[in-house]
Write an enzyme that holds these catalytic residues in place. Sequence first.
Site, PDB file in Angstrom:
ATOM      1  N   ASN A   1     -23.377   5.930 -19.024  1.00 55.68           N
ATOM      2  CA  ASN A   1     -24.243   4.786 -19.317  1.00 55.68           C
ATOM      3  C   ASN A   1     -24.071   4.385 -20.769  1.00 55.68           C
ATOM      4  O   ASN A   1     -24.389   5.158 -21.669  1.00 55.68           O
ATOM      5  CB  ASN A   1     -25.714   5.131 -19.076  1.00 55.68           C
ATOM      6  CG  ASN A   1     -26.640   4.043 -19.586  1.00 55.68           C
ATOM      7  OD1 ASN A   1     -26.713   2.960 -19.016  1.00 55.68           O
ATOM      8  ND2 ASN A   1     -27.328   4.298 -20.706  1.00 55.68           N
ATOM      9  N   GLU A   2     -23.515   3.192 -20.994  1.00 62.43           N
ATOM     10  CA  GLU A   2     -23.334   2.660 -22.352  1.00 62.43           C
ATOM     11  C   GLU A   2     -22.612   3.652 -23.258  1.00 62.43           C
ATOM     12  O   GLU A   2     -22.970   3.861 -24.410  1.00 62.43           O
ATOM     13  CB  GLU A   2     -24.693   2.275 -22.953  1.00 62.43           C
ATOM     14  CG  GLU A   2     -25.416   1.195 -22.176  1.00 62.43           C
ATOM     15  CD  GLU A   2     -26.705   0.716 -22.824  1.00 62.43           C
ATOM     16  OE1 GLU A   2     -27.146  -0.407 -22.520  1.00 62.43           O
ATOM     17  OE2 GLU A   2     -27.281   1.475 -23.638  1.00 62.43           O
TER      18      GLU A   2
ATOM     19  N   GLU B   1     -34.949   2.236 -14.053  1.00 59.66           N
ATOM     20  CA  GLU B   1     -34.931   3.303 -15.053  1.00 59.66           C
ATOM     21  C   GLU B   1     -36.342   3.799 -15.273  1.00 59.66           C
ATOM     22  O   GLU B   1     -37.302   3.032 -15.263  1.00 59.66           O
ATOM     23  CB  GLU B   1     -34.349   2.827 -16.385  1.00 59.66           C
ATOM     24  CG  GLU B   1     -34.373   3.930 -17.444  1.00 59.66           C
ATOM     25  CD  GLU B   1     -33.582   3.619 -18.699  1.00 59.66           C
ATOM     26  OE1 GLU B   1     -33.298   4.554 -19.470  1.00 59.66           O
ATOM     27  OE2 GLU B   1     -33.257   2.437 -18.909  1.00 59.66           O
TER      28      GLU B   1
END
Length: 840
Positions: free
Chosen positions: A380-381, A45
């Site tokens: 993502n999440e 990331e």
Amino acid sequence: MKKTFSFVFSVALALVAQAQTATLTIDPNQKGVDISPTLYGLFYEEINHAGEGGLYAELIQNRSFEEMDQGVRNRRFDNGRGERFGRAANPNLIPHWSAEGGAEMKVVTDGLMNNTQTRALRLTAGEGTTKASPAGVSNTGFWGIKATKGDKYTLTFWAKADSKSKFSFTAGLKAHGEWKAQKTFAKTITPEWKQYKVTFKGKADVDEAEFYFLLNKPGAVCLDMVSLFPPTYKNRPNGCRKDLAEKLADLQPKFMRFPGGCFVEGMSRETAYEWKRTIGPVEERPGHMNANWGYLCTDGMGYHEYLQLAEDLGAEPLYVVNVGIWHGGNQPYDQLDEYIQNALDAIEYANGDATTLWGRKRIQNGHKKPFNLRLIEVGNENYQANPNEQSDHYAERYAQFYKAIKAKYPYVQLIGNVESWGTDYPTWRNDNPVDLLDEHYYRSPSWFAGKYHHYDNYDRQGPKIYCGEYAVTSDCGEGNLKAALGEAVFMMGMENNSDVVSMASYAPIFVNIHDRHWMPDMIRFDAAQSWASPSYYVQGLMAKNVGTQTVKTALTQTKQEKPDRFRIGLGAWNTTVEYKGLKVTTPEGKTLYEQVPPTSSRWPAVDVKDWDISGGTWASDTHDKDGIIRQTAIAEHCVAICPTEMQGRDYDVTVQARKTGGDEGFLLVFDHTGKQNYRWFNVAGWGNSQHAVEDIFNGGKTQPAAARGKIEDNRWYTLKVEVRDNHITTFIDGEKIHDFNVVTPDIFYANAEVDAKSGELIVKVVNFGEKEAPVNISLADGNRYNWEKARLTLLKGDALDENTKEEPEKVVPQTAPFVLDANGNYLAPANSLSIIRVKG
């Protein structure tokens, strides 16, 4: 001395100092589960300047002058909070650039090189400029630039002049007024924008140089995209910093998840990652504000570069697509056509041939063969229980992506989100088909060690698990050995359950030490050097020593007997508090300790200033009849431990407590046997929302009991903890809050695997305790294995040991022959991971 082994493999740990033993039996003839060939990989990331000023090898910061004094001039750099970086205090103050030798720097916003760039630099060298007295600009790089003797540096820049003119330039790296790498060259600059290229070699080694670009005679030139690259990993143009990429390669990853993380979502639609803006010539990439982590991204390391890096590492690419959700908002879930098409186009770019639009673009960008992208994570999440936590209608969003992607690319594996926080047991709460589920865990060392069996009872008929983000993030300093060992235990549990867990990746990887937004991180670096945490070495050891199949093991160990001597204490966390009436009694009513004023003669009184203080500002009121103890600092972990040591395993501790300010409540410490081993009754913690008992064991923290609750300011409460050996009961004002049995944690963990390729038996042993432990070894069919040629790889040290810039190799693996003592014992060091490979 050669020993013959002819019975079941057994490991007996005799922890004399801690009265604990364990026996591990291993039968290599009884096979377990096949281990996933893609078990260990990477999660990358853009956080902590991981890429910009890190893995992306560009040395010039703000190379295209788009970053302004107070932000970035363009609506695409909205920071997601409604704030536009539109107007700088001084538009000619350009971050990271300085005028040198009397030169004039001026930002220009017209006559630019293309429609992507919004700013350029006009550089004017005045009369009197000569080669002996040049004028120009300098750039700091990303907190300095490393010059290396013999390295070849590649400088490219775009330039134009008012009229066609021949210029003499000197460019290179300077430190302390001296050139460490330089070249003087002449170029004819025209009124049209053109790119120029120059190379030069380093003449000396220095850690913190700066880049200089100087004119050797009077004149004016406009500059843009001033770029400097050192040698890169695998000599890729626009490539990666060698030492950082080599550290990734040494982990032997089987896949690479990218580009995030929260980086995918952004803080607004404008600041979300859009892959189509990150491909093609770098001067045509607009870049975007990394609003989640607070800095500008050039997107020089874009979608194509991520795919190329994965290929260079021998890792499968795993791309995370945006599902129309950002931090603080979202695109309506029934209006996702653009997002879905972007995902389909991303797959086509990676895999398509020359007959497809995006496959043709990949070929034009220099990669003829497909990248073979087959792993896509949808969001993502984005699937929390609370839809307001970046989780609006996730199931409905996922279903649309699944249908569209599987229809066109049925071979693609789709990874779904589950809860990423708030539970240890996330679930897929819908009926949509899914190939893998992405679980995230950020916890303490003891939590991870305690989750060795976490996946034992998962449904074998359900989706596979991708543990996409996990790391010790509490009770770990900046990343210590105890954290790494907790992760190692958890990883062994994933190996044992690799029929369920098919992929796993630590997070995050990188941090530039000058801009840390998250801690700990696996690889730390600055401009000059990089070093790795103990967790990095655990990741590498586990990946390099994973077999093809587990074998049957059974572990039994006696539990450590609870010490019969203890101390008690008081504490606070971001709260000012007062305590009085602290008292310890036996169940029969005998007083073991009683708090009295320091001037009292009816009990051996101790002023709190003589207690063992760890944080906070503590004082006893010598004039108060109750001898009130006050803690007046607003800080974390304010603890005072009473020096009186008491004996017994059954006792009651009571105290009256009052909160006078701050965010939380009280900490009543009990069962204290050392700085790294104690329990506390945490009243009104977590922002005055919860009462819990927390176990601190060997420095790691777990929470065996919790209940919702809060307290009021300026009110006295009576707290009580009843200890009956390993049974704990807590009370507030006589009301029972917790009632539970303590489970003594294990200190010994192990597993065993066979490697069909090498014919080796691989045994992994973690000693999570503070004492060396003898391991007595014997093995069924021992004649099949040559123990005299067994190899040992060991990671050991003190629990709190960390690797730093000053001591980058304090905790590193050691390899040696495997040695048994005269009694057939292997001494497993305290705080250690031992990996034993035995040839069959």
